[in-house]
Design a protein around this motif. Structure first.
Motif, short mmCIF file in Angstrom:
data_model
loop_
_atom_site.label_atom_id
_atom_site.label_comp_id
_atom_site.label_asym_id
_atom_site.label_seq_id
_atom_site.Cartn_x
_atom_site.Cartn_y
_atom_site.Cartn_z
N GLY A 126 0.84 -1.20 0.00
CA GLY A 126 0.00 0.00 0.00
C GLY A 126 0.87 1.24 0.00
O GLY A 126 0.67 2.18 -0.77
N TRP A 127 1.92 1.21 0.85
CA TRP A 127 2.83 2.34 0.95
C TRP A 127 3.57 2.54 -0.38
O TRP A 127 3.70 3.66 -0.87
CB TRP A 127 3.84 2.07 2.08
CG TRP A 127 4.90 3.12 2.18
CD1 TRP A 127 4.80 4.33 2.80
CD2 TRP A 127 6.21 3.04 1.63
NE1 TRP A 127 5.98 5.02 2.67
CE2 TRP A 127 6.86 4.25 1.95
CE3 TRP A 127 6.90 2.07 0.90
CZ2 TRP A 127 8.17 4.52 1.56
CZ3 TRP A 127 8.21 2.33 0.52
CH2 TRP A 127 8.83 3.54 0.84
N LEU A 128 4.00 1.42 -0.98
CA LEU A 128 4.68 1.50 -2.28
C LEU A 128 3.78 2.14 -3.32
O LEU A 128 4.21 3.02 -4.07
CB LEU A 128 5.05 0.09 -2.75
CG LEU A 128 6.41 -0.46 -2.34
CD1 LEU A 128 6.58 -1.88 -2.87
CD2 LEU A 128 7.53 0.43 -2.88
N GLY A 129 2.51 1.72 -3.32
CA GLY A 129 1.56 2.26 -4.30
C GLY A 129 1.36 3.76 -4.08
O GLY A 129 1.41 4.54 -5.04
N ASP A 130 1.20 4.17 -2.79
CA ASP A 130 0.99 5.58 -2.50
C ASP A 130 2.20 6.40 -2.92
O ASP A 130 2.08 7.46 -3.53
CB ASP A 130 0.76 5.77 -0.99
CG ASP A 130 -0.60 5.24 -0.58
OD1 ASP A 130 -1.42 4.98 -1.49
OD2 ASP A 130 -0.83 5.07 0.63
N THR A 131 3.39 5.88 -2.59
CA THR A 131 4.62 6.60 -2.92
C THR A 131 4.74 6.78 -4.42
O THR A 131 5.05 7.87 -4.91
CB THR A 131 5.84 5.81 -2.40
OG1 THR A 131 5.57 5.37 -1.08
CG2 THR A 131 7.08 6.67 -2.40
N ALA A 132 4.46 5.67 -5.16
CA ALA A 132 4.58 5.75 -6.61
C ALA A 132 3.57 6.74 -7.17
O ALA A 132 3.87 7.52 -8.08
CB ALA A 132 4.38 4.38 -7.22
N THR A 133 2.36 6.74 -6.56
CA THR A 133 1.34 7.67 -7.03
C THR A 133 1.80 9.11 -6.83
O THR A 133 1.61 9.97 -7.69
CB THR A 133 0.02 7.46 -6.26
OG1 THR A 133 -0.25 6.06 -6.24
CG2 THR A 133 -1.14 8.18 -6.93
N ASN A 134 2.44 9.36 -5.67
CA ASN A 134 2.87 10.73 -5.40
C ASN A 134 4.05 11.15 -6.25
O ASN A 134 4.17 12.30 -6.64
CB ASN A 134 3.25 10.86 -3.91
CG ASN A 134 2.01 10.76 -3.05
OD1 ASN A 134 0.91 11.05 -3.52
ND2 ASN A 134 2.19 10.33 -1.81
N LEU A 135 4.98 10.20 -6.49
CA LEU A 135 6.21 10.54 -7.20
C LEU A 135 5.98 10.71 -8.70
O LEU A 135 6.57 11.58 -9.31
CB LEU A 135 7.27 9.47 -6.97
CG LEU A 135 7.92 9.46 -5.59
CD1 LEU A 135 8.95 8.35 -5.49
CD2 LEU A 135 8.58 10.82 -5.31
N LEU A 136 5.14 9.85 -9.25
CA LEU A 136 5.00 9.84 -10.71
C LEU A 136 3.90 10.78 -11.15
O LEU A 136 2.88 10.90 -10.46
CB LEU A 136 4.70 8.42 -11.20
CG LEU A 136 5.81 7.41 -10.95
CD1 LEU A 136 5.29 5.99 -11.11
CD2 LEU A 136 6.99 7.64 -11.89
N PRO A 137 4.08 11.42 -12.29
CA PRO A 137 3.01 12.27 -12.81
C PRO A 137 1.82 11.42 -13.22
O PRO A 137 1.99 10.27 -13.65
CB PRO A 137 3.64 12.94 -14.03
CG PRO A 137 4.76 12.04 -14.42
CD PRO A 137 5.25 11.40 -13.16
N GLU A 138 0.64 11.98 -13.07
CA GLU A 138 -0.55 11.24 -13.43
C GLU A 138 -0.51 10.88 -14.91
O GLU A 138 -0.04 11.64 -15.73
CB GLU A 138 -1.78 12.11 -13.15
CG GLU A 138 -3.01 11.27 -12.89
CD GLU A 138 -4.15 12.13 -12.35
OE1 GLU A 138 -5.24 12.05 -12.92
OE2 GLU A 138 -3.91 12.87 -11.36
N GLY A 139 -0.95 9.71 -15.25
CA GLY A 139 -0.92 9.32 -16.67
C GLY A 139 -0.71 7.83 -16.81
O GLY A 139 -0.86 7.07 -15.84
N LEU A 140 -0.35 7.42 -18.01
CA LEU A 140 -0.24 5.99 -18.30
C LEU A 140 0.84 5.32 -17.49
O LEU A 140 0.65 4.21 -16.99
CB LEU A 140 0.03 5.79 -19.80
CG LEU A 140 -1.19 5.85 -20.69
CD1 LEU A 140 -0.81 5.61 -22.13
CD2 LEU A 140 -2.23 4.82 -20.26
#
Lengths: 711, 80
Positions: A329-343
């Motif tokens: 869950g933490w990995l997913g949240d972190t990736a969501t925050n770090l990466l720009p929205e998109g594909l």
């Protein structure tokens, strides 16, 4: 630097694998024997200057060619010509264990006898004079206790010395087989030697014995080598067989066995001395059997053990499972925050982290399950389960030993059909094997557990364990019923003998259990890391592309611009998201199937997940998660999948029950299908895919409508 | 003098000695591989919950077989 190939042979349950583990530790690898599906374990060890390849042969009682295991063991000895063979023996049952040793001696391979389980011998008050056994048998004898490694070093040292001194030379043991067989055997030997018939590989007398025993494998090889001579030998064997049947009412193979046992009896006459038994001295193991296999108490204990395994796995395993879920869950949240929205963000979060995380999250559960099953296997209890269940299995056209493939496949939930299907190779009869192969994947494998767990926790949160037990028992019932149908239609035929040893109860060793658990868990995790990763990405792509055409998106944009309130915007977002996923490849498949799947209460989202499940059942939950989360309006309001399902008006409790039934029965996963084809044929594997899916759909429709009517 | 009988008829806890084995081929070989040969002494230690298979105790180990396989084995009851 001398190199030696050394085989380890022995009866099942003699501690052979424990000794192999003690000798090689972690330096071993597992493969399959070429051409057959029997497990091959090889370990490399160095001792001083010597480099040794240790080959763990399959456990056999004999070296005839009746089972694949026996054939593998024998062909290894004949074709590889190892420098020496270690025969690990359960010294507590020396007489029977020597039956295999004598056959190896008849072949002539340099042999070292490892008298294992000497601790049990000593505690039972028996005495074994191993020096005398060494003298009488002509083989080096080493006393060992594999469980604590006692004698392991000495055994290895003695074996190396034997290999060095014999220099690959074979000295076959010649036993007399009595006045009826000896003369003909002598004639056969002369003929064989005069034409050098297969003598480059095996002793002439051994070939003669095999012809008398009507050993198919040797006879076929013989016919290919020298048809004329082979025919002659077969005729000689047939003639003497007719004679002994008339005079002794026995065929040569029976006579040969009797003389081998006679030879063994003379060997151990002075070697083993039994304590003077008082009449009712019963070993501890027998006393335990009085309770554990008792007519009424036995089956109850069996059920209790299965239930206990559940409870321990789910209550204890849940803790590390929570940690892993939190981590992903933490990995997913972190990736969501770090990466720009998109594909890219969508690929990494929805495709990779959610997909693989969903599978790896179950590793702790699987570990605990395997830990307990391995312990149960090593303790000897699984054999008792086969004993208690054989009568029932026989009714369904199966064999008591079918219980093992069932259990490994997930008969105690959490197994995997891949090793389960592989375990059917211990079944001798091709018919019982086919039936077991077909139905073993119905069991609750580790990949289905998440589906069932998710659905039960969502719809039956009060009694998860009870529902899971019901599901498991239901899987058993379906497997047995389908097996019965198969055995009375497609695969008719008589049942095979059930003659099986009940090994004494033993405390499982920590090392053995850990190695087993590690092998199986690693297999699962590896699958998650490779196959599942690829499939998650593929499925993510199927659920993302093709995207909505630009004009459609523009249309939604205009609608949003014209919207009056937040709620209206949310509504539009929702419609857009749903249309977007319906537009994708997966959405189209799911939607196309809806008219049919509605009969079982499945909506298009479930259809997508089930289609993915053909590839691997692990994917069902993650795909369902993706299907629902991609349609999610607000990421901050994202809820666990279970809650979304409960709230989805398209998905009722009846749908949940139908989904459980369908998941239980439909086509095995891709890896299992491949394994199945290898163990039987592609035709049979294809039949399993089509037949099981048809059955699953029919049962799901029935379950859905019954649940709807009664709930 | 006791009479020979079929192993299937044996009762739990009865002590017996194998007289003949009429099984051939695969079954016969399997039975002998596991150490059941004429002259072997054994006693029936139990029957599975549905009375089949039976568990036999030989001198050094325990094995189990089905009643339909016990039909191929005749035994002499031993007095003790």
């Amino acid at each position: 630097m001398p190199r030696y190939i050394i085989g380890i042979a022995g009866n099942p349950n003699c501690g052979k694998t424990t000794m192999f583990n003690a000798l090689t530790g972690a330096r071993q690898h597992v493969a399959n024997w070429p051409g057959v599906t029997v497990e091959k374990k090889v370990g490399h060890i160095h001792s001083g200057d010597d480099s040794i390849e240790l080959v763990d042969l399959p456990g056999t009682y004999s070296l005839t060619a009746y089972t694949q295991e026996e054939l593998v063991a024998r062909n290894f000895l004949v074709d590889e010509r190892p420098e020496a063979v270690i025969d690990i023996m359960n010294a507590d049952a020396l007489e029977r264990n020597l039956y295999l040793a004598v056959q190896i001696m008849e072949l002539g391979v340099p042999l070292v006898l490892g008298l294992n389980m000497m601790d049990e011998v000593r505690s039972s008050g028996k005495q074994i004079d191993s020096a005398l056994l060494e003298e009488l048998s002509g083989c080096a004898v080493v006393e060992t206790v594999a469980r604590n490694g006692e004698g392991a070093k000495e055994l290895l040292q003695t074996t190396i010395e034997t290999a060095e001194s014999k220099k690959g030379e074979w000295k076959p043991l010649n036993i007399s087989y009595g006045p009826d067989l000896d003369p003909v055997l002598k004639q056969m030997q002369e003929l064989i030697e005069s034409e050098s018939f297969m003598t480059d590989k095996v002793p002439s007398r051994w070939t003669g014995i095999k012809y008398l025993e009507r050993d198919e494998d040797v006879v076929i090889k013989g016919r290919m080598t020298n048809t004329a001579l082979s025919d002659k030998l077969e005729a000689m064997a047939a003639e003497v067989s007719a004679h002994t049947e008339k005079t002794l009412k026995a065929k040569p193979d029976a006579i040969i066995a009797d003389y081998r046992y006679g030879y063994i009896a003379s060997l151990i006459k002075d070697v083993v001395s039994y304590p003077i038994l008082d009449a009712d001295r019963i070993s501890r193991s027998d006393q335990m059997d009085k309770v554990l296999t008792h007519r009424i108490v036995g089956p109850l204990i069996m059920l209790a053990i299965v239930y206990l395994i559940y409870q321990v796995t789910f209550t204890v395993g849940e803790i590390p499972m929570g940690w892993l879920e939190a981590l992903f869950g933490w990995l997913g949240d972190t990736a969501t925050n770090l990466l720009p929205e998109g594909l890219l963000q969508s690929l990494i979060v929805s495709g990779i982290i959610d997909g693989v995380g969903g599978v790896l999250g179950f590793v702790p559960l699987i570990m605990f399950m395997f830990l307990m099953i391995s312990a149960l296997e090593d303790s000897g209890y699984i054999a008792r389960m086969a004993y208690m269940l054989d009568r029932i299995f026989k009714v369904f056209g199966l064999h008591g030993t079918s219980v093992l493939p069932f259990i490994v496949s997930g008969g105690i939930a959490g197994g995997c059909a891949v090793p389960g299907v592989m375990a059917t190779r211990t079944l001798r009869s091709p018919k019982e094997k086919l039936a077991t192969l077909f139905v073993a994947p119905y069991m609750t494998c580790g990949a289905k557990v998440p589906v069932f767990l998710m659905l039960t926790s969502a719809f039956f949160p009060e009694n998860e364990a009870a529902i899971m037990l019901t599901i498991t028992l239901g899987a058993w019932a379906m497997a047995l019923i389908v097996a019965r149908i198969l055995r009375s239609t497609v695969i008719k035929g008589a049942s095979t003998p059930f003659v099986m040893e009940l090994p004494p109860y033993r405390m499982p060793t920590l090392q053995g259990v850990l190695i087993h658990t590690w092998e199986r868990t690693w297999e699962y995790a590896k699958k998650a890391g490779t196959v599942i990763l690829g499939i998650s990405i593929l499925i993510w792509a199927m659920m993302t592309f093709p995207q909505l055409p630009a004009e459609k998106i523009a249309q939604f944009e205009t609608q949003r611009a014209a919207a009056q309130s937040e709620e209206q915007i949310a509504e539009i977002d929702n419609i857009e998201a749903e249309e977007a996923i319906r537009h994708t490849v997966a959405g189209r498949i799911g939607t196309a199937l809806e008219p049919l799947s509605e009969l079982a209460g499945f909506n298009w989202r479930v259809n997508i997940a089930l289609t993915g499940g053909f590839a691997a059942k692990e994917v069902i939950v993650s795909t369902l998660g993706t299907a629902y989360s991609l349609g999610e309006i607000d990421a901050e309001e994202s809820q666990p999948l279970a809650e979304q399902l409960v709230q989805d008006p398209d998905f009722s409790m009846a749908s949940a029950i139908a989904l459980i039934v369908f998941t239980m029965l439909y086509a095995p996963c891709f890896v299992t299908v491949v394994t199945m084809a290898r163990e039987s044929s592609w035709k049979w594997a294809a039949f399993s895919v089509v037949g099981s899916t048809g059955l699953a759909f029919g049962m799901a429709v029935i379950a859905f409508n019954m649940a709807k009517a009664f709930m | 003098m006791t009479k020979d009988m079929c192993l299937r008829k044996a009762k739990v806890n009865q002590k017996l000695k194998i007289k003949t084995i009429s099984a051939e081929g695969e079954l016969g070989r399997r039975i002998r591989d596991l150490g059941l040969i004429p002259g072997t002494e054994l006693h029936v230690i139990g029957k599975a919950p549905l009375r089949d298979p039976v568990a036999l105790r030989l001198k050094d180990f325990t094995l189990t077989l089905r009643n339909s396989e016990a039909d191929h084995i005749t035994v002499t009851p031993l007095e003790d």
